[in-house]
Design a protein around this motif. Structure first.
Motif, PDB file in Angstrom:
ATOM      1  N   VAL A 101      -7.206   0.659  -1.067  1.00 56.24           N
ATOM      2  CA  VAL A 101      -7.821  -0.668  -0.894  1.00 56.24           C
ATOM      3  C   VAL A 101      -6.883  -1.575  -0.097  1.00 56.24           C
ATOM      4  CG1 VAL A 101      -8.623  -2.747  -2.094  1.00 56.24           C
ATOM      5  CG2 VAL A 101      -9.235  -0.505  -2.981  1.00 56.24           C
ATOM      6  N   TYR A 106     -16.297   3.241  -9.636  1.00 62.53           N
ATOM      7  CA  TYR A 106     -14.983   3.315 -10.287  1.00 62.53           C
ATOM      8  C   TYR A 106     -15.103   3.063 -11.795  1.00 62.53           C
ATOM      9  CZ  TYR A 106     -10.084   2.493 -11.340  1.00 62.53           C
ATOM     10  OH  TYR A 106      -8.831   2.571 -11.892  1.00 62.53           O
ATOM     11  N   VAL A 147      -9.877  -9.121  -2.377  1.00 63.42           N
ATOM     12  CA  VAL A 147      -9.029  -7.938  -2.609  1.00 63.42           C
ATOM     13  C   VAL A 147      -8.311  -8.057  -3.957  1.00 63.42           C
ATOM     14  CG1 VAL A 147      -7.047  -6.619  -1.741  1.00 63.42           C
ATOM     15  CG2 VAL A 147      -8.734  -7.506  -0.144  1.00 63.42           C
ATOM     16  N   SER A 162       0.830  -1.211   0.000  1.00 61.41           N
ATOM     17  CA  SER A 162       0.000   0.000   0.000  1.00 61.41           C
ATOM     18  C   SER A 162       0.866   1.263   0.000  1.00 61.41           C
ATOM     19  CB  SER A 162      -0.907  -0.013   1.237  1.00 61.41           C
ATOM     20  OG  SER A 162      -1.411   1.258   1.496  1.00 61.41           O
ATOM     21  N   THR A 204     -17.957  -0.055  -4.402  1.00 61.86           N
ATOM     22  CA  THR A 204     -17.305   1.072  -5.087  1.00 61.86           C
ATOM     23  C   THR A 204     -16.858   0.695  -6.499  1.00 61.86           C
ATOM     24  OG1 THR A 204     -15.223   0.456  -4.060  1.00 61.86           O
ATOM     25  CG2 THR A 204     -16.506   2.151  -2.961  1.00 61.86           C
ATOM     26  N   MET A 242     -10.528  -7.168  -6.772  1.00 58.71           N
ATOM     27  CA  MET A 242     -10.681  -5.713  -6.859  1.00 58.71           C
ATOM     28  C   MET A 242      -9.459  -5.077  -7.535  1.00 58.71           C
ATOM     29  SD  MET A 242     -12.944  -3.475  -6.150  1.00 58.71           S
ATOM     30  CE  MET A 242     -12.966  -1.719  -6.415  1.00 58.71           C
ATOM     31  N   LEU A 248     -14.897  -4.205   4.654  1.00 60.04           N
ATOM     32  CA  LEU A 248     -14.155  -4.177   3.399  1.00 60.04           C
ATOM     33  C   LEU A 248     -15.077  -3.905   2.216  1.00 60.04           C
ATOM     34  CD1 LEU A 248     -11.200  -4.596   2.718  1.00 60.04           C
ATOM     35  CD2 LEU A 248     -11.660  -7.011   2.364  1.00 60.04           C
ATOM     36  N   SER A 263      -7.502  -3.060   3.594  1.00 63.19           N
ATOM     37  CA  SER A 263      -7.492  -4.531   3.688  1.00 63.19           C
ATOM     38  C   SER A 263      -6.505  -5.004   4.744  1.00 63.19           C
ATOM     39  CB  SER A 263      -7.114  -5.152   2.344  1.00 63.19           C
ATOM     40  OG  SER A 263      -7.933  -4.657   1.335  1.00 63.19           O
ATOM     41  N   SER A 319     -14.273   0.015   0.356  1.00 64.91           N
ATOM     42  CA  SER A 319     -13.406   0.236  -0.806  1.00 64.91           C
ATOM     43  C   SER A 319     -13.475  -0.839  -1.880  1.00 64.91           C
ATOM     44  CB  SER A 319     -11.952   0.332  -0.311  1.00 64.91           C
ATOM     45  OG  SER A 319     -11.648  -0.824   0.438  1.00 64.91           O
ATOM     46  N   THR A 320     -14.265  -1.889  -1.688  1.00 66.04           N
ATOM     47  CA  THR A 320     -14.215  -2.942  -2.720  1.00 66.04           C
ATOM     48  C   THR A 320     -15.523  -3.059  -3.498  1.00 66.04           C
ATOM     49  OG1 THR A 320     -14.637  -4.564  -0.987  1.00 66.04           O
ATOM     50  CG2 THR A 320     -12.373  -4.308  -1.682  1.00 66.04           C
ATOM     51  N   ALA A 347     -14.116   5.822   1.909  1.00 69.45           N
ATOM     52  CA  ALA A 347     -13.583   4.477   2.180  1.00 69.45           C
ATOM     53  C   ALA A 347     -12.956   4.401   3.567  1.00 69.45           C
ATOM     54  CB  ALA A 347     -12.549   4.111   1.117  1.00 69.45           C
TER      55      ALA A 347
END
Length: 571
Positions: A63, A228, A95, A15, A224, A98, A216, A67, A220-221, A301
């Motif tokens: 993300v 996106y 994840v 990240s 979304t 994604m 999660l 995570s 953000s997953t 998020a």
């Protein structure tokens, strides 16, 4: 070292790397497209295409960071689960799907990530394996299948351009009929994944999943992914598409805000708040400001992930009880969790100088500057008021007053790993809004509004707090006794009867038609003129011939007698 810690460190380091790369790409205004040739058959090239730009890298870093915190948090939350490793592997697959979706400028590889999200989310929603989970999982999977089918149809239409790399064609073929058709399909696909009206019913149902998964999914997953995809496709949308999307997303925002005020399940309130924010992102995106939609996507998020983690900690300590009416006075027993929860709620409401404020206030002010009708203007501000209203109601029910659960309770904040996981996010919830606003917008938005319009957001926040407090304080004792109020609250908390329409409503008429067909045809005329009658006739004939063959002497004499009679009468 446990599997949770291994993946926590791996995701965290990844990240940070992605974030630094994103800054590098942002400063140099750089975009990198990598093409890997998988198969070369005569003149047909099968390639895997990867897109790296500041947007995909920044989203991936968020993300991965969320995570990593969720996986660290899960180690203690899922303690005692016999299949913890399987759970962690499912989360990692989620994840990875994604990631696949974020870096794909190609519809085929997007579909792989998209379907991966749908499949793994089904496995995670039915994780606890009871009837409620199975129903919720089926509703989630089947609603998302509509979006998958739309993407498959888009892939088929995309063949007209000679390649599935949509990113090359968006601007160039904007007015092309086929591109508009593809864009409509992509919008429907995004609406199913991001649970816009009329596909909203699966989102609160997906709360059957364990809380770390909810954290999660809702930050953000999964939900979304639709937003996106629309951010990537926004260059190809015509005005009609934008207006259509604006109408549905603003209704979603209003409906979910209203529903959350009548809900008593802690996780469902937060899920409906996610739906409200998704409506906000979609509506600003349909006004042409995709950068602002992405900005709100990132800030949302962070505080939504932490909000679910706090809810998980409360549920964990309350012996898996989720009803907010049983809570109360939690600030005395769980001060740190309640502090985190409050900060997230303030950020969600858009209280000045927290991360939610920077994106939400900007979105509303940009909307105020647009030349739009009164309906959109009013529904935006009412939705902001409703957000504050249900947040304040949630705070009132959980933190003030006396404990309403067990007088003999063992509430304490002894779960240090969960608190550390939450603590990793709180710092970013506070500062990330201002940091992102400096990073993302090299030229600041200049917003020129009258003083009253400028203050309108704060006025609605204050008004929402007042209404939320009044509703909670009096608990509407008199209204609860009224049947009309009960029916109304049921209607709102059931999201305008959408779960019933999308389950029983879809099944009822086909089943009824099937029953008519069964009675009239399968067990009626088909049965009479078909198999049943045919078998009866064959049975009768075979019995007749059997009779002839078994009683041949008697029959011979009868036939002789008939022959003699025939001869006599003929003479």
């Amino acid at each position: 070292m446990s599997i949770c810690l291994v993946f926590f460190f791996f995701f965290f380091i990844l990240s940070v790397t992605m974030f630094l790369l994103s800054l590098y790409f942002m400063i140099l205004e750089k975009t990198m497209i990598l093409e890997f040739l998988l198969l070369n058959l005569n003149s047909s090239l099968v390639e895997m295409v990867i897109l790296f730009d500041w947007m995909s890298l920044l989203f991936m870093s968020f993300v991965l960071f969320i995570s990593s915190m969720v996986i660290f948090y899960s180690e203690e939350y899922m303690l005692g689960d016999l299949y913890l490793n399987r759970f962690i592997m499912l989360v990692i697959m989620f994840v990875m799907s994604m990631m696949f979706l974020i870096i794909s400028p190609n519809l085929i590889s997007i579909l792989l990530g998209w379907d991966g999200l749908g499949l793994v989310s089904y496995c995670l929603v039915i994780y606890y394996q009871n009837e409620k989970s199975y129903n919720a999982g089926m509703l989630t999977a089947l609603t998302n299948r509509i979006g998958d089918v739309m993407l498959l149809m888009s892939i088929a239409w995309m063949l007209n351009f000679g390649s599935w790399n949509y990113i090359y064609y968006l601007d160039f073929y904007k007015n092309d009929y086929i591109m508009q058709l593809i864009s409509y399909m992509v919008i429907i696909a995004a609406m199913t994944k991001s649970a816009q009206i009329p596909f909203s019913s699966w989102l609160p149902a997906a709360m059957a999943a364990p809380t770390p998964v909810s954290s999660l999914v809702h930050s953000s997953t999964l939900v979304t992914a639709g937003v996106y995809l629309l951010i990537r496709f926004n260059f190809s949308f015509s005005e009609n598409m934008m207006y259509l999307l604006l109408f549905f997303s603003s209704l979603t925002m209003f409906m979910s805000g209203l529903g959350a005020n009548f809900e008593f399940d802690l996780k469902k309130i937060i899920a409906l708040s996610t739906l409200s924010q998704l409506g906000l992102m979609m509506s600003i995106l349909s006004l042409g400001e995709y950068n602002l939609a992405f900005f709100h996507l990132l800030t949302h998020a962070l505080f939504k992930a932490l909000l679910f983690m706090c809810a998980g900690n409360i549920i964990h300590n309350m012996n898996n009880n989720q009803d907010i009416r049983y809570m109360g006075g939690l600030i005395n027993h769980m001060p740190l969790t309640c502090t985190f929860l409050n900060i997230c709620n303030f950020s969600l409401c858009g209280l000045p100088f927290l991360s939610g404020f920077y994106s939400k206030d900007l979105i509303v002010e940009v909307m105020s500057m647009q030349y739009l009708n009164m309906f959109i203007y009013i529904i935006f501000y009412i939705s902001i008021g409703l957000t504050v209203c249900y947040s304040f109601r949630l705070t009132y029910y959980t933190m003030s007053g006396d404990m309403n659960y067990m007088s003999m309770n063992c509430l304490s904040e002894s779960s240090f790993k969960m608190l550390k996981g939450m603590g990793g996010l709180i710092f970013f919830v506070v500062i990330m809004g201002s940091v992102l606003s400096w990073l993302m917008f090299s030229t600041p938005y200049f917003i020129c509004l009258p003083w009253l319009f400028k203050m309108m957001t704060l006025i609605m926040i204050m008004f929402g707090m007042f209404i939320g407090y009044e509703i909670s304080k009096f608990k509407i004792y008199y209204m609860n006794k009224s049947l009309n109020y009960y029916i109304l609250s049921l209607f709102f908390s059931l999201m305008w009867n959408m779960p019933i329409i999308s389950t029983f409503g879809v099944n009822y008429y086909p089943l009824m038609l099937g029953n008519i067909y069964l009675k009239s045809f399968d067990q009626g005329w088909y049965e009479y003129y078909g198999s049943n009658n045919l078998s009866n006739n064959l049975k009768f004939l075979s019995k007749f011939f059997q009779l002839l063959s078994m009683n041949h002497l008697k029959i011979y004499f009868i036939l002789m007698l008939l022959w003699l009679l025939f001869m006599i009468f003929n003479v």
